[in-house]
Write a protein that holds these residues in place. Structure first.
Motif, PDB file in Angstrom:
ATOM      1  N   ASP A 127      15.603  31.214  73.360  1.00 21.52           N
ATOM      2  CA  ASP A 127      15.521  29.990  73.483  1.00 21.52           C
ATOM      3  C   ASP A 127      16.143  29.699  72.224  1.00 21.52           C
ATOM      4  O   ASP A 127      16.523  30.589  71.197  1.00 21.52           O
ATOM      5  CB  ASP A 127      14.172  29.625  73.651  1.00 21.52           C
ATOM      6  N   GLN A 128      16.164  28.271  71.848  1.00 24.37           N
ATOM      7  CA  GLN A 128      16.486  27.881  70.590  1.00 24.37           C
ATOM      8  C   GLN A 128      15.908  28.201  69.442  1.00 24.37           C
ATOM      9  O   GLN A 128      16.545  28.604  68.196  1.00 24.37           O
ATOM     10  CB  GLN A 128      16.513  26.365  70.508  1.00 24.37           C
ATOM     11  N   ASN A 129      14.606  28.600  69.298  1.00 27.37           N
ATOM     12  CA  ASN A 129      14.044  29.049  68.095  1.00 27.37           C
ATOM     13  C   ASN A 129      14.117  30.381  67.833  1.00 27.37           C
ATOM     14  O   ASN A 129      14.247  30.742  66.806  1.00 27.37           O
ATOM     15  CB  ASN A 129      12.470  28.889  68.364  1.00 27.37           C
ATOM     16  N   SER A 130      14.079  31.171  68.913  1.00 28.75           N
ATOM     17  CA  SER A 130      14.559  32.605  68.455  1.00 28.75           C
ATOM     18  C   SER A 130      15.752  32.907  68.048  1.00 28.75           C
ATOM     19  O   SER A 130      16.141  33.769  67.534  1.00 28.75           O
ATOM     20  CB  SER A 130      14.005  33.452  69.799  1.00 28.75           C
ATOM     21  N   ALA A 131      16.851  31.911  68.651  1.00 25.38           N
ATOM     22  CA  ALA A 131      18.122  32.059  68.105  1.00 25.38           C
ATOM     23  C   ALA A 131      18.450  31.792  66.483  1.00 25.38           C
ATOM     24  O   ALA A 131      19.283  32.494  65.875  1.00 25.38           O
ATOM     25  CB  ALA A 131      18.771  31.036  68.985  1.00 25.38           C
ATOM     26  N   MET A 132      17.458  31.250  65.988  1.00 26.71           N
ATOM     27  CA  MET A 132      17.283  30.990  64.537  1.00 26.71           C
ATOM     28  C   MET A 132      17.479  32.435  63.884  1.00 26.71           C
ATOM     29  O   MET A 132      17.966  32.405  62.717  1.00 26.71           O
ATOM     30  CB  MET A 132      16.171  30.254  64.029  1.00 26.71           C
ATOM     31  N   PHE A 133      16.854  33.375  64.462  1.00 28.55           N
ATOM     32  CA  PHE A 133      16.764  34.636  63.848  1.00 28.55           C
ATOM     33  C   PHE A 133      17.778  35.797  64.182  1.00 28.55           C
ATOM     34  O   PHE A 133      17.767  37.002  63.798  1.00 28.55           O
ATOM     35  CB  PHE A 133      15.323  35.153  64.177  1.00 28.55           C
ATOM     36  N   PHE A 134      18.621  35.073  65.006  1.00 30.62           N
ATOM     37  CA  PHE A 134      19.750  36.009  65.686  1.00 30.62           C
ATOM     38  C   PHE A 134      20.503  36.703  64.504  1.00 30.62           C
ATOM     39  O   PHE A 134      21.149  36.015  63.672  1.00 30.62           O
ATOM     40  CB  PHE A 134      20.702  35.523  66.605  1.00 30.62           C
ATOM     41  N   GLY A 135      20.485  38.386  64.387  1.00 30.00           N
ATOM     42  CA  GLY A 135      21.173  38.810  63.363  1.00 30.00           C
ATOM     43  C   GLY A 135      20.694  38.581  61.927  1.00 30.00           C
ATOM     44  O   GLY A 135      21.546  39.062  60.913  1.00 30.00           O
ATOM     45  N   ARG A 136      19.558  38.010  61.839  1.00 32.63           N
ATOM     46  CA  ARG A 136      19.063  37.764  60.617  1.00 32.63           C
ATOM     47  C   ARG A 136      17.637  38.320  60.428  1.00 32.63           C
ATOM     48  O   ARG A 136      17.024  37.908  59.575  1.00 32.63           O
ATOM     49  CB  ARG A 136      19.091  36.282  60.390  1.00 32.63           C
ATOM     50  N   HIS A 137      17.188  39.135  61.241  1.00 32.89           N
ATOM     51  CA  HIS A 137      16.017  40.111  61.142  1.00 32.89           C
ATOM     52  C   HIS A 137      16.157  41.529  61.248  1.00 32.89           C
ATOM     53  O   HIS A 137      17.301  41.978  61.735  1.00 32.89           O
ATOM     54  CB  HIS A 137      14.940  39.502  62.167  1.00 32.89           C
ATOM     55  N   VAL A 138      15.358  42.362  60.563  1.00 35.76           N
ATOM     56  CA  VAL A 138      15.399  43.697  60.745  1.00 35.76           C
ATOM     57  C   VAL A 138      14.041  44.232  61.058  1.00 35.76           C
ATOM     58  O   VAL A 138      13.030  43.671  60.950  1.00 35.76           O
ATOM     59  CB  VAL A 138      15.552  44.402  59.340  1.00 35.76           C
ATOM     60  N   VAL A 139      14.230  45.430  61.835  1.00 37.08           N
ATOM     61  CA  VAL A 139      12.920  45.884  62.226  1.00 37.08           C
ATOM     62  C   VAL A 139      12.607  47.187  61.560  1.00 37.08           C
ATOM     63  O   VAL A 139      13.195  48.009  61.442  1.00 37.08           O
ATOM     64  CB  VAL A 139      12.930  46.208  63.901  1.00 37.08           C
ATOM     65  N   ASP A 140      11.302  47.063  60.776  1.00 41.77           N
ATOM     66  CA  ASP A 140      10.833  48.628  60.258  1.00 41.77           C
ATOM     67  C   ASP A 140      10.072  49.352  61.233  1.00 41.77           C
ATOM     68  O   ASP A 140       9.201  48.834  61.469  1.00 41.77           O
ATOM     69  CB  ASP A 140      10.131  48.110  59.335  1.00 41.77           C
ATOM     70  N   ALA A 141      10.922  50.364  61.668  1.00 46.78           N
ATOM     71  CA  ALA A 141      10.297  51.358  62.738  1.00 46.78           C
ATOM     72  C   ALA A 141       9.350  52.640  61.917  1.00 46.78           C
ATOM     73  O   ALA A 141       9.300  53.478  62.865  1.00 46.78           O
ATOM     74  CB  ALA A 141      11.023  51.811  63.676  1.00 46.78           C
ATOM     75  N   SER A 142       9.289  52.524  60.737  1.00 46.99           N
ATOM     76  CA  SER A 142       8.652  53.710  60.035  1.00 46.99           C
ATOM     77  C   SER A 142       7.627  53.419  59.261  1.00 46.99           C
ATOM     78  O   SER A 142       7.322  53.880  58.075  1.00 46.99           O
ATOM     79  CB  SER A 142      10.032  54.058  59.053  1.00 46.99           C
ATOM     80  N   TYR A 143       6.511  52.722  60.070  1.00 50.23           N
ATOM     81  CA  TYR A 143       5.340  52.488  59.455  1.00 50.23           C
ATOM     82  C   TYR A 143       4.681  53.583  58.606  1.00 50.23           C
ATOM     83  O   TYR A 143       4.437  54.586  59.355  1.00 50.23           O
ATOM     84  CB  TYR A 143       4.302  51.791  60.240  1.00 50.23           C
ATOM     85  N   GLY A 144       4.384  53.406  57.568  1.00 47.46           N
ATOM     86  CA  GLY A 144       3.704  54.770  56.701  1.00 47.46           C
ATOM     87  C   GLY A 144       2.631  54.557  56.109  1.00 47.46           C
ATOM     88  O   GLY A 144       2.103  55.282  55.225  1.00 47.46           O
ATOM     89  N   GLY A 145       1.530  53.412  56.433  1.00 51.96           N
ATOM     90  CA  GLY A 145       0.219  53.282  56.080  1.00 51.96           C
ATOM     91  C   GLY A 145       0.122  51.946  55.564  1.00 51.96           C
ATOM     92  O   GLY A 145       1.305  51.158  55.336  1.00 51.96           O
ATOM     93  N   MET A 146      -0.797  51.610  54.867  1.00 56.11           N
ATOM     94  CA  MET A 146      -1.187  50.387  53.859  1.00 56.11           C
ATOM     95  C   MET A 146      -0.160  50.360  52.901  1.00 56.11           C
ATOM     96  O   MET A 146       0.438  51.460  52.414  1.00 56.11           O
ATOM     97  CB  MET A 146      -2.632  50.243  53.298  1.00 56.11           C
ATOM     98  N   ALA A 147       0.258  48.855  52.463  1.00 57.16           N
ATOM     99  CA  ALA A 147       1.341  48.720  51.604  1.00 57.16           C
ATOM    100  C   ALA A 147       1.014  49.020  50.178  1.00 57.16           C
ATOM    101  O   ALA A 147       1.165  47.805  49.290  1.00 57.16           O
ATOM    102  CB  ALA A 147       1.743  47.117  51.849  1.00 57.16           C
ATOM    103  N   PHE A 148       0.540  50.102  49.706  1.00 60.65           N
ATOM    104  CA  PHE A 148       0.369  50.309  48.346  1.00 60.65           C
ATOM    105  C   PHE A 148       2.202  50.899  48.050  1.00 60.65           C
ATOM    106  O   PHE A 148       2.993  50.506  48.436  1.00 60.65           O
ATOM    107  CB  PHE A 148      -0.385  51.753  48.366  1.00 60.65           C
ATOM    108  N   ALA A 149       2.010  51.339  46.597  1.00 59.85           N
ATOM    109  CA  ALA A 149       3.279  51.451  45.936  1.00 59.85           C
ATOM    110  C   ALA A 149       4.412  52.133  46.915  1.00 59.85           C
ATOM    111  O   ALA A 149       5.667  51.568  46.729  1.00 59.85           O
ATOM    112  CB  ALA A 149       3.079  52.168  44.383  1.00 59.85           C
ATOM    113  N   GLU A 150       4.170  53.178  47.272  1.00 59.32           N
ATOM    114  CA  GLU A 150       5.173  53.841  48.039  1.00 59.32           C
ATOM    115  C   GLU A 150       5.889  53.068  49.445  1.00 59.32           C
ATOM    116  O   GLU A 150       6.941  52.920  49.493  1.00 59.32           O
ATOM    117  CB  GLU A 150       4.693  55.353  48.557  1.00 59.32           C
ATOM    118  N   GLU A 151       4.952  52.642  50.031  1.00 61.70           N
ATOM    119  CA  GLU A 151       5.251  52.015  51.293  1.00 61.70           C
ATOM    120  C   GLU A 151       5.863  50.809  50.814  1.00 61.70           C
ATOM    121  O   GLU A 151       6.897  50.078  51.535  1.00 61.70           O
ATOM    122  CB  GLU A 151       3.672  51.484  52.085  1.00 61.70           C
TER     123      GLU A 151
END
Length: 250
Positions: A127-151
């Motif tokens: 739709d028009q809203n989702s097109a706003m993000f076309f080619g402008r988003h990245v997927v992080d597929a490597s979740y490594g736990g809570m967002a402390f320093a290393e993550e």
């Protein structure tokens, strides 16, 4: 002494913009308990930034509540008013590594998080809203736990491409960046709306009508050229809060 306790507090307009964004995020139901964080750089290098204090609900946030941190200060977590360690781990890392990320907003809003839990977490231009993000988003597929320093450092590395302004944090939530509070909050709001439309469309079980790459890119550029929609949106939010809950400025 933190900045909020000093007689002359600096960056008051930036603080008020950020406090308004916190309040409206709560009204939209995009917050989660007293977790999640927004930050805003206030020096040219992008390393000194405002961020919400540990354990304060978004709906009660005030301009003077916001902490002023230095991304290069290794003693930050030793302060008496130390921020949430995951806020420091994620936002500190981004403000150190990505000077173009002036404002950073991270939430676990429902539909964005549902999207982040799918095997394929990309947001297609349906739709028009989702097109706003076309080619402008990245997927992080490597979740490594809570967002402390290393993550946090790992996540920051995914935002070095200046074209990428939205990160779908797999198994986690969403993070958006921008140059101003207005731009960043507008992006956060529209991403959640776009994710909701996509998830609801999937729930029908019917084939999706996905826009062509050509039209999706054209629409994304049209969004980028739109005359100050984000600024007007934040101005209206502040006007509504001024009438109903003006203590956000305090």
């Amino acid at each position: 002494m933190n900045e909020a306790s000093r007689p002359n507090i600096h960056h008051m307009e930036e603080r008020a913009d950020l406090a308004a964004a916190f309040r409206w995020t709560a009204r939209e139901g995009m917050h989660e308990g007293v977790a999640n964080h927004f930050s805003l750089a206030v020096n040219p290098e992008g390393t000194r930034f405002l961020i919400n204090p540990f354990g304060r609900h978004f709906a009660r946030m005030k301009a003077t509540d916001l902490l002023l941190l230095d991304a290069n200060d290794p003693a930050t977590l030793e302060r008496p008013d130390a921020p949430d360690p995951t806020a420091w781990g994620l936002h500190g890392a981004i403000h150190r590594a990505c000077p173009h990320a002036r404002c950073v907003m991270h939430v676990h809003s429902i539909h964005a998080t549902v999207l982040a839990c799918l095997q394929d977490s990309r947001l297609p231009p349906v739709d028009q809203n989702s097109a706003m993000f076309f080619g402008r988003h990245v997927v992080d597929a490597s979740y490594g736990g809570m967002a402390f320093a290393e993550e946090g450092s790992r996540c920051a590395g995914l935002l070095r491409n200046p074209k990428v302004r939205t990160m779908i944090m797999g198994n986690h939530g969403v993070l958006v960046i921008g140059e101003t509070v207005a731009e960043t909050f507008n992006r956060l709001y529209y991403f959640e709306r776009a994710a909701e439309t996509y998830i609801r469309a999937l729930q029908t079980g019917q084939p999706l009508r996905v826009l062509s790459d050509e039209i999706a890119e054209k629409t994304a550029r049209e969004w980028e050229a739109y005359p100050d929609l984000a600024g007007r949106f934040l101005a209206e939010i502040r006007a509504l809060l001024d009438a109903e809950a003006a203590d956000y400025r305090g």
